[in-house]
Design an enzyme around this catalytic site. Structure first.
Site, PDB file in Angstrom:
ATOM      1  N   LYS A  91      -8.330  -0.689  10.798  1.00 47.82           N
ATOM      2  CA  LYS A  91      -8.220  -1.734   9.781  1.00 47.82           C
ATOM      3  C   LYS A  91      -7.219  -2.781  10.261  1.00 47.82           C
ATOM      4  CE  LYS A  91      -7.218  -2.436   4.860  1.00 47.82           C
ATOM      5  NZ  LYS A  91      -6.810  -1.756   3.605  1.00 47.82           N
ATOM      6  N   ARG A 100       1.140  -7.433   5.482  1.00 43.41           N
ATOM      7  CA  ARG A 100       0.825  -6.031   5.775  1.00 43.41           C
ATOM      8  C   ARG A 100       0.770  -5.752   7.281  1.00 43.41           C
ATOM      9  NH1 ARG A 100      -3.599  -6.062   0.930  1.00 43.41           N
ATOM     10  NH2 ARG A 100      -2.152  -5.520  -0.727  1.00 43.41           N
ATOM     11  N   LYS A 154     -12.880  -2.266  10.039  1.00 42.80           N
ATOM     12  CA  LYS A 154     -12.726  -3.343   9.062  1.00 42.80           C
ATOM     13  C   LYS A 154     -11.782  -4.403   9.614  1.00 42.80           C
ATOM     14  CE  LYS A 154     -11.114  -4.179   4.322  1.00 42.80           C
ATOM     15  NZ  LYS A 154     -10.462  -3.616   3.128  1.00 42.80           N
ATOM     16  N   GLU A 207      -6.090   4.789  17.164  1.00 47.29           N
ATOM     17  CA  GLU A 207      -6.113   5.048  15.725  1.00 47.29           C
ATOM     18  C   GLU A 207      -7.298   5.952  15.348  1.00 47.29           C
ATOM     19  OE1 GLU A 207      -4.248   4.404  13.185  1.00 47.29           O
ATOM     20  OE2 GLU A 207      -2.853   2.812  13.750  1.00 47.29           O
ATOM     21  N   SER A 235     -14.802  -9.341   2.304  1.00 46.48           N
ATOM     22  CA  SER A 235     -14.948 -10.413   1.317  1.00 46.48           C
ATOM     23  C   SER A 235     -14.978 -11.803   1.932  1.00 46.48           C
ATOM     24  CB  SER A 235     -13.814 -10.318   0.291  1.00 46.48           C
ATOM     25  OG  SER A 235     -12.546 -10.456   0.931  1.00 46.48           O
ATOM     26  N   CYS A 292       0.801  -1.222   0.000  1.00 46.49           N
ATOM     27  CA  CYS A 292       0.000   0.000   0.000  1.00 46.49           C
ATOM     28  C   CYS A 292       0.834   1.273   0.000  1.00 46.49           C
ATOM     29  CB  CYS A 292      -0.941  -0.005   1.213  1.00 46.49           C
ATOM     30  SG  CYS A 292      -2.041  -1.436   1.261  1.00 46.49           S
ATOM     31  N   TYR A 339     -20.893  -6.602   0.291  1.00 48.70           N
ATOM     32  CA  TYR A 339     -21.151  -7.252  -0.992  1.00 48.70           C
ATOM     33  C   TYR A 339     -22.546  -7.865  -1.029  1.00 48.70           C
ATOM     34  CZ  TYR A 339     -16.121  -6.672  -1.035  1.00 48.70           C
ATOM     35  OH  TYR A 339     -14.856  -6.117  -0.967  1.00 48.70           O
TER      36      TYR A 339
END
Length: 324
Positions: A196, A218, A249, A234, A275, A131, A314
């Site tokens: 996140k 990550r 998330k 955060e 997802s 990222c 989704y």
């Protein structure tokens, strides 16, 4: 039994009408933000193998997709670009003719009332899948901020209504807010991926966005799933730096975090039903192991009950149909 004293809570559960009347948490199509994966080329609608019912679509097919989403009462989409070419600095993220920028222009011209949130990150555009800028196999924070600001400004120029930075660099909200303001976009809100986690639930997304890291992971910039207080730090930093909305998330395994953030901050809270959460339910439903509609509606209601004002999911189109 005459001598036993107890409350009769079941009185308010006796009929469907009574249960509906006293229901505390309500789910509406207006609560949803639907993710779209945009690819280059023409007449492309590629189903993602690990996400049945979710597609990569090309620019020429966006209008029909937006018409369907709008007809269901879903007010917003969030765009993820899947470019044909990538490089080490993710330049496709911030060029004026980038795939997300072009998709934004098409959507806003075709359906001005559809809210477009632009995911602001580099991972879909870098050949290494991380990222930000890489030096000595490590993602560089401040050098990455410069490119993220360029990305946000180019997305706003294209007509994005909301900038949604997901990169988890330190100071990303402050840098992007400053960049947007200096470019004249004072009224464009930032929907920050404030909390996140480095989660195992992202696997299918990385297939959809073609963004799997080519080395390492990550964990040096996304959060440890074991941490709770870090989430509040955060979120507090992002609010101080100018965030207008806060994303948590993933959602399903982090309901406690959604509630903590809701209790601590007055800003709108967004849960990202990611997802992997989608794919697990779809796989179980296809095997006949669960009632998909019942599971999905309970799951999304739980996210609202935990404190989310909006849900990126989704399942948005399916849920909107069921609610209708």
């Amino acid at each position: 039994m005459d001598q036993i004293q107890f409350r009769r809570h079941r009185r308010l559960r006796k009929t469907a009408a009574i249960r509906s009347m006293v229901r505390e948490t309500h789910l509406r199509p207006e609560d949803f933000i639907y993710p779209l994966f945009i690819v280059e080329g023409e007449n492309k609608k590629n189903e993602i193998s690990s996400m049945p019912g979710v597609f990569q679509i090309s620019l020429d097919l966006i209008k029909n997709e937006i018409d369907e989403i709008a007809a269901l009462g879903i007010p917003a989409v969030i765009l993820f670009g899947v470019p044909d070419e990538k490089d080490d600095c993710g330049s496709g993220a911030y060029v004026d003719h980038g795939i997300v920028q072009e998709a934004t222009k098409v959507i806003k011209e075709h359906a001005p009332d559809m809210l477009v949130a632009a995911d602001t990150c580099l991972c879909e555009y870098t050949d290494h899948g991380h990222c930000g800028v890489i030096k000595d196999s490590y993602v560089q924070n401040d050098e990455s901020l410069e490119l993220l600001v360029k990305t946000a400004v180019s997305q706003a120029k294209a007509g994005a209504d909301i900038i949604a930075p997901s990169n988890m660099m330190d100071g990303f909200v402050a840098a992007i807010r400053k960049g947007l303001d200096e470019a004249g976009f004072h009224d464009i809100p930032i929907m920050s991926y404030a909390v996140k986690y480095s989660s195992a639930f992202y696997g299918p997304f990385r297939e959809a966005a073609n963004s799997t890291p080519q080395f390492g992971d990550r964990k040096t910039y996304q959060m440890d799933p074991a941490n709770r207080l870090e989430a509040l730090r955060e979120a507090a930093s992002d609010m101080e730096e100018g965030a207008d909305m806060l994303i948590v998330k993933p959602a399903l395994s982090y309901m406690d975090i959604i509630r903590e953030v809701r209790n601590e901050f007055n800003a709108p809270i967004v849960a990202y039903n990611v997802s992997g959460e989608y794919s697990l339910v779809k796989a179980a439903a296809q095997n006949g192991w669960v009632d998909e509609k019942a599971i999905v509606m309970e799951m999304l209601t739980g996210m609202k009950r935990a404190g989310a004002d909006m849900i990126i999911t989704y399942f948005a189109k399916d849920a909107a149909k069921w609610l209708g």
